[in-house]
Write a protein that holds these residues in place. Sequence first.
Motif, PDB file in Angstrom:
ATOM      1  N   ASN A 298      35.894  18.618  57.992  1.00 31.83           N
ATOM      2  CA  ASN A 298      36.720  18.065  58.903  1.00 31.83           C
ATOM      3  C   ASN A 298      35.639  17.583  60.127  1.00 31.83           C
ATOM      4  N   ALA A 299      34.705  18.525  60.522  1.00 28.03           N
ATOM      5  CA  ALA A 299      34.194  18.269  61.791  1.00 28.03           C
ATOM      6  C   ALA A 299      33.453  16.812  62.126  1.00 28.03           C
ATOM      7  N   SER A 300      33.881  16.437  63.033  1.00 28.80           N
ATOM      8  CA  SER A 300      33.424  15.025  63.451  1.00 28.80           C
ATOM      9  C   SER A 300      32.052  14.938  64.019  1.00 28.80           C
ATOM     10  N   PRO A 301      31.185  14.034  63.735  1.00 28.38           N
ATOM     11  CA  PRO A 301      29.994  13.786  64.754  1.00 28.38           C
ATOM     12  C   PRO A 301      30.187  13.307  65.924  1.00 28.38           C
ATOM     13  N   TYR A 302      31.516  12.986  66.311  1.00 28.94           N
ATOM     14  CA  TYR A 302      32.006  12.459  67.813  1.00 28.94           C
ATOM     15  C   TYR A 302      32.482  13.428  68.835  1.00 28.94           C
ATOM     16  N   GLY A 303      32.165  13.390  69.838  1.00 29.32           N
ATOM     17  CA  GLY A 303      33.009  14.013  70.837  1.00 29.32           C
ATOM     18  C   GLY A 303      34.315  13.834  71.073  1.00 29.32           C
ATOM     19  N   PHE A 304      34.949  14.961  71.925  1.00 30.19           N
ATOM     20  CA  PHE A 304      36.599  14.914  71.911  1.00 30.19           C
ATOM     21  C   PHE A 304      36.833  13.515  72.753  1.00 30.19           C
ATOM     22  N   ASP A 305      36.222  13.323  73.964  1.00 29.44           N
ATOM     23  CA  ASP A 305      36.586  12.029  74.656  1.00 29.44           C
ATOM     24  C   ASP A 305      36.499  10.647  73.892  1.00 29.44           C
TER      25      ASP A 305
ATOM     26  N   GLU B 298      15.431  11.419  49.264  1.00 34.83           N
ATOM     27  CA  GLU B 298      16.235  12.276  50.040  1.00 34.83           C
ATOM     28  C   GLU B 298      16.842  13.512  49.421  1.00 34.83           C
ATOM     29  N   LYS B 299      16.489  14.810  49.865  1.00 36.97           N
ATOM     30  CA  LYS B 299      17.235  15.955  49.308  1.00 36.97           C
ATOM     31  C   LYS B 299      18.622  15.759  49.584  1.00 36.97           C
ATOM     32  N   ILE B 300      19.550  15.735  48.669  1.00 35.42           N
ATOM     33  CA  ILE B 300      21.040  15.810  48.763  1.00 35.42           C
ATOM     34  C   ILE B 300      21.449  17.035  49.315  1.00 35.42           C
ATOM     35  N   ASP B 301      22.366  17.175  50.283  1.00 36.72           N
ATOM     36  CA  ASP B 301      23.072  18.306  50.646  1.00 36.72           C
ATOM     37  C   ASP B 301      24.418  18.326  50.080  1.00 36.72           C
ATOM     38  N   HIS B 302      24.439  19.252  48.792  1.00 37.95           N
ATOM     39  CA  HIS B 302      25.879  19.123  48.394  1.00 37.95           C
ATOM     40  C   HIS B 302      27.067  19.831  48.933  1.00 37.95           C
ATOM     41  N   GLU B 303      26.709  20.323  50.112  1.00 43.48           N
ATOM     42  CA  GLU B 303      27.835  20.902  50.799  1.00 43.48           C
ATOM     43  C   GLU B 303      28.398  19.829  51.601  1.00 43.48           C
ATOM     44  N   ASN B 304      27.668  18.894  52.072  1.00 44.63           N
ATOM     45  CA  ASN B 304      28.254  17.872  53.337  1.00 44.63           C
ATOM     46  C   ASN B 304      27.268  16.524  52.803  1.00 44.63           C
ATOM     47  N   TYR B 305      28.154  15.787  52.106  1.00 45.39           N
ATOM     48  CA  TYR B 305      27.601  14.201  51.757  1.00 45.39           C
ATOM     49  C   TYR B 305      27.644  13.534  52.904  1.00 45.39           C
ATOM     50  N   SER B 306      26.877  12.598  53.342  1.00 39.39           N
ATOM     51  CA  SER B 306      26.966  11.779  54.221  1.00 39.39           C
ATOM     52  C   SER B 306      27.864  10.396  53.877  1.00 39.39           C
ATOM     53  N   ASP B 307      28.506  10.033  54.947  1.00 44.10           N
ATOM     54  CA  ASP B 307      29.319   8.876  54.537  1.00 44.10           C
ATOM     55  C   ASP B 307      28.419   7.566  53.719  1.00 44.10           C
ATOM     56  N   ASP B 308      27.252   7.440  54.357  1.00 47.93           N
ATOM     57  CA  ASP B 308      26.666   6.384  53.819  1.00 47.93           C
ATOM     58  C   ASP B 308      26.180   6.603  52.268  1.00 47.93           C
ATOM     59  N   TYR B 309      25.708   7.884  51.996  1.00 50.57           N
ATOM     60  CA  TYR B 309      25.424   8.452  50.783  1.00 50.57           C
ATOM     61  C   TYR B 309      26.832   8.111  49.651  1.00 50.57           C
ATOM     62  N   ILE B 310      27.742   8.390  49.956  1.00 52.28           N
ATOM     63  CA  ILE B 310      29.105   8.138  49.137  1.00 52.28           C
ATOM     64  C   ILE B 310      29.119   6.654  49.311  1.00 52.28           C
ATOM     65  N   ARG B 311      29.233   6.053  50.231  1.00 49.27           N
ATOM     66  CA  ARG B 311      29.600   4.623  50.298  1.00 49.27           C
ATOM     67  C   ARG B 311      28.684   3.761  49.459  1.00 49.27           C
ATOM     68  N   SER B 312      27.561   4.194  49.551  1.00 43.23           N
ATOM     69  CA  SER B 312      26.165   3.364  48.734  1.00 43.23           C
ATOM     70  C   SER B 312      26.670   3.446  47.198  1.00 43.23           C
ATOM     71  N   ILE B 313      27.275   4.540  46.857  1.00 39.91           N
ATOM     72  CA  ILE B 313      27.414   4.890  45.230  1.00 39.91           C
ATOM     73  C   ILE B 313      28.710   3.884  44.958  1.00 39.91           C
ATOM     74  N   LEU B 314      29.717   4.112  45.716  1.00 39.40           N
ATOM     75  CA  LEU B 314      30.961   3.454  45.483  1.00 39.40           C
ATOM     76  C   LEU B 314      30.785   1.816  45.651  1.00 39.40           C
ATOM     77  N   ARG B 315      29.753   1.440  46.309  1.00 37.81           N
ATOM     78  CA  ARG B 315      29.516  -0.338  46.480  1.00 37.81           C
ATOM     79  C   ARG B 315      28.669  -0.488  45.096  1.00 37.81           C
ATOM     80  N   LYS B 316      27.676   0.312  44.772  1.00 33.88           N
ATOM     81  CA  LYS B 316      27.089  -0.391  43.782  1.00 33.88           C
ATOM     82  C   LYS B 316      27.571  -0.133  42.288  1.00 33.88           C
ATOM     83  N   VAL B 317      28.522   1.021  41.991  1.00 35.94           N
ATOM     84  CA  VAL B 317      28.785   1.003  40.619  1.00 35.94           C
ATOM     85  C   VAL B 317      29.925  -0.030  40.133  1.00 35.94           C
ATOM     86  N   ASN B 318      30.310  -0.252  38.997  1.00 33.33           N
ATOM     87  CA  ASN B 318      31.168  -1.149  38.593  1.00 33.33           C
ATOM     88  C   ASN B 318      31.923  -0.638  37.491  1.00 33.33           C
TER      89      ASN B 318
END
Lengths: 442, 168
Positions: free
Chosen positions: A17-24, B7-27
């Motif tokens: 849930n932690a955001s990359p953005y600051g509070f403000d 890139e080495k994928i961190d399976h604890e914390n996926y970036s939004d870009d990683y998830i977005r790229s998958i959801l955009r390309k699959v049909n």
Amino acid sequence: MEPKNKAVAASKRAAENASPYGFDTLQVHAGTAPDPTTGARSTPIYQTTAYVFEDADQAASLFNLQSFGNIYTRLTNPTTAVLEQKVAALENARAATAVASGHASQAVAFHMLMNPGDHIVSSSKLYGGSITQLGVSFKRFDWHTTFVDPDDIKGFADAITPKTKAIYAESLSNPGGVVCDIEALAEIAHKAGIPLIIDNTMASPYLCRPIEWGADIVLHSATKFLGGHGNSMGGVIVDSGKFDWGQNDKFPHLSQPSPAYHGLTFWETFGDMAFAVACRAISLRDLGPAISPFNAFMILTGMETLSLRMRKHCDNALAIAEFLSKHPKVAWVSYAGLKGDRYHALAQKYLPKGAGSVFTFGLKGGYEAGLKFVDTVEIFSHLANVGDTRSLVIHPASTTHRQLTPEQREAAGAGDNVIRLSIGIEDVNDLIKDIDKALNAA
Amino acid sequence: MTTATLEKIDHENYSDDYIRSILRKVNVIAMVGASANWNRPSYFAMKYLQQKGYRVIPVNPKEAGKEILGERAYAALTDIPVKVDMVDCFRASEAIPPIAEDAIKIGAKVLWMQLGVRNDEAARKAEAAGLQVVMNRCPKIEYGRLSQEIGWMGVNTRVINSKRQRRI
């Protein structure tokens, strides 16, 4: 055939849930986006009761909770949703559900957890209206509360029974300036397999984020510092997403098929947002205390300046508490921001940016001096609210606690000589002059 | 500074870009463990993904030959006669390895395990075979989050957007 080990999932997702953005940045932008149809940059007030379905199939999907969308403003509203997302983001939480008032947030949250005969262990240092709601009105639902002094941490563990469904406390209590040891309470709650619920109204997420100390659910009266301008009622239920509702059989409304949704199981279907969704889809739907979209708009607009206001509130409050503590007409000051205050160490831990702006002090002159004080101030408004841009004052013994005996008033921290202040964001020198004049008249 | 290697994928914390790229390309998504029962989570996810334009093919031996939400169900991934882009697993973590093997066999590009499902060994094998892997997530929730639709339910999307467009 369905996924198991949801507990692992929930705990692994907690950090997410932690955001990359600051509070403000979050207080201005979280939850808002330009209106896709009109381009309106400020959040529009969607003053509508209902929403047209795309077709019969989409309508069925919405009623089954299979799609995200709006049906009826008692359940969801696009303006209210911005408020909900903003509070969830600032509290570092998974989701939030907004309701009509802080009291409604308590009624809705406990309705989702409790069955007749169930039990709450609560801090005794709560806002007076909450003590009445939990201690008196909830009894008529056959929900029972044991109140424990928050200085007696072990007392909370001792009060838990097999029927206990939650521990409840205020992060910074109203009006006593008591700071709760959230981390210690979370440990006791989790050992018992129940959630810790924290009312974070007096601190706001700018001063304290209870979820980061182990709280599972956070409640707000948004009427106070979140809205901040004393113009709109609102409440918010915040779901951390961290609690495992399937770890025991204490929470059947979440972990078992719901008769209110044809056998849908909220915990299994919605995972780490199950509590927030169920509060909306069951308790808010069936009890009905929806916030008005206009009030949601006023509160979310106020929230855009939350950190700016809180800094000024706290700076002013500390300066006034220091002034009072040296004044010859003042017997004592109870403000956790003061060095030497009994809660100063806990405040340093949980509220390092400031101890809020609501506190009490005692007049040497007693009851009559209290009346004279509230009648003499000219900037401070004599009324029963807190968390406004304006400075507020009340003499509890002659108003909110008038019906009690002198002994009961004393026990409630509302003795004859007690004055409660809610310090606003005016020029602090003007506030000090106003107080000084009233003290000298009292 | 960029590298050509995966890139080495961190399976604890996926970036939004990683998830977005998958959801955009699959049909075409094969949903293993899809249920015909309307109040099961897999049915919710299948219906939602269909509404968003994905073709979802159910895989469930008990339903093989029958239809779920207008799509014929198959007993196994290897029975599906069309090309599958992504395999979405509504199965327990320990049931994943043979599904991952089949996903590799049929040439899927993505192996996705649902909320609460995680199998690091299967993930490693799939990644070694060139598949992208997501574990312990729901594509419906991620689509709703990145499109900000899920914000209508008060959910913290963690997305900040100053554009009029809502897109994943």
